[in-house]
Design an enzyme around this catalytic site. Sequence first.
Site, short mmCIF file in Angstrom:
data_model
loop_
_atom_site.label_atom_id
_atom_site.label_comp_id
_atom_site.label_asym_id
_atom_site.label_seq_id
_atom_site.Cartn_x
_atom_site.Cartn_y
_atom_site.Cartn_z
CG ASP A 351 -1.60 0.91 1.30
OD1 ASP A 351 -2.89 1.07 0.90
OD2 ASP A 351 -1.53 2.11 2.26
CD GLU A 387 -2.11 1.80 -3.60
OE1 GLU A 387 -2.93 2.71 -3.66
OE2 GLU A 387 -1.37 1.96 -2.18
#
Length: 711
Positions: A351, A387
Amino acid sequence: MTASPAVEVLPGSPTPLGAHWDGTGTNFALWSAGAHAVDLCLFDPDGAEHRHPLTESTHQVWHGRVTGIGPGQRYGYRVHGSYDPPTGHRYNPAKLLLDPYARAVDGGLQLHPSLFGHPADAVDGSVPDERDSAPHVPRGVVVHDTFPWDGDRAPRTSWSDTVIYEVHVKGATMRHPDVPAQLRGTYAGLAHPAFIEHLRSLGVTAVELLPVHHFVSEPHLLRRGLTNYWGYNTLGFFAPHAAYSASGSGGGQVTEFKTMVKALHAAGIEVILDVVYNHTAEGDQTGPTLSFKGIDNGGYYRLDPQNPARYTDYTGCGNTLDVRRPTVLALLMDSLRYWVTEMHVDGFRFDLASALARSMHDVDRLSAFFDVVHQDPVVSRVKLIAEPWDVGPGGYQVGNFPPPWTEWNGKYRDTVRDVWSGAHVGVRDLAYRLTGSSDLYRSDGRRPFASINFVTAHDGFTMADLVAYEHKRNEANGEDNRDGENHNRNWNSGVEGPTDDPEITALRARQVRNLLATLLLSTGVPMLTAGDELGRTQRGNNNAYCQDNELSWLDWTQVDEDLRAFVAHVLALRRSAPVLRQEAFFEGHELPGTGGTRDLAWFAPGGGQLTTADWFDTGLQTVGMYLDGRGIRHRDALGRPVVDDCYLVWLHAGPEPVTVQLPDAPWADGYELVVSTEYATGAPPGTAIVAPGPVELPGRCVWVLKVLRRP
């Protein structure tokens, strides 16, 4: 606190960090560079606390071994030191702290004033809060690592064969009628044959689990009567989230998680974890003191150099872990290795990965994090997905992560949404996205599978909502609909929200099939969002992070069976056709001995190959992609050249039917229509043989034609 029983704390060892049982006792080790003293706090089954000072400190690690303490023991720490926020110090022994290396966690977070390091009326934070937080915070649990892994074999699916299914552990089975009630919403529920068979029938090869590291809900959500559903608020980087366990939180969640992994592996399905190493659940300077903040605030977090009482926030969540520091980098790598070696997971999706790559302020491809991951003999060998953005300046880094990283391709999502929403963007960018995004990943030696292709994810509209809403409906989140993305590159098919109009309903269904067909036929690694194959809706909420209810859970009572069959049909074609799963980028060169065909060719509706003017025509909404399976540029495991059939894929995003010319020899002697999004399941009725020449494509459709040649 009760009187401490007669327990002898032996010197123990500074390594490894955390709590480790050796069969007769447990060694406890906690790093804190600025602590003056550390108390190990052990809790009886009735919650009574016993404090034991750790008198040994080696290389800033406080340690001790306690005989007779074993699996199931609840524990925490109290750290003594300077409380001086202007210099970055927030030590406060009134706060019970979770061990950053705890392998299991027991107890939830209860909203209470004692959670915070300073009283609410001390605006500048200069006065420490002396209320005891122990009754209101989670504790660590000593665990037993033994597990019968015998027979477990990681699938080790090649990237080019991988199909990812992004799914929430709880939401997957909370409403599944074939999963026993006591298992729904748990690791055991995800491992249930009813759910695994769904994955197998689709053709999924990997689940990407939304965060399963132990997390807690933010105070602002608890105040509104909501909770953090997605889980991007990590507190324990080694512990499976206890609330997802049907076995309780006394360490049974560890065994249950391992059992889930073993069951998925037996079905040929890999397990990828969505991990949040960029920030923690403690938030900014107004947030709770739960672990890192009280153990060594300046040692774990990036503090504002102009005002160390505050945090540098590249994540939008209040704080950023300081991966520049060896101790923090070691924490991350120890966590990653643990989940691979002890929990047998097959990869990670990071993330806001750009936040991990920041040296001073800019994102740095040469940062220590990349170097350590690249050389690690364990972590470098599993699937690594970034990401590739954060919320800081210069944080959007799609295409810029180094090998061996793959990336969530945000440009793929944006382009495909633009095309099917009717935006006049032409086909130039679409061609790159359909063929692996060579413009992003080729220059540094990466392959097409560096592109993780997706149209939807947990964050944003579902596929069904993408074609039914143009405006978000996030009122239930309690933020006056201010949260969530405003520019979604979507089209509601002519009516906002639910409708009984059969024409609109049919159009929306075809648009969903168009989006899914584009995704599953593109070179690269497709990622499906759980429920998109079922027709799942969130009723227009595009930021359901705090909706732990039926709005977010998969509804197995309202399944679009035709859509599920469509996804399975297209994935079966992908699985059978290596030309759709290329391991090398297309060259566009003529193939010897084929009479002039190319490994990749692009056709305009009129039948000719696209011209330079066509590539820059933003009004062009129809394109044919010819893939020649005789031009595949890789070999199988035995060294044999891979040869496949040839396919012609037409994508027509215009609203009206269009006549296109199917190319004749040498490209083909005829065609068989094998996928058409005008049909509910994608499969044309019977055998649909099409001759070269003019043919009419329906408005807004995808056709896949298998090339036929005379013997």
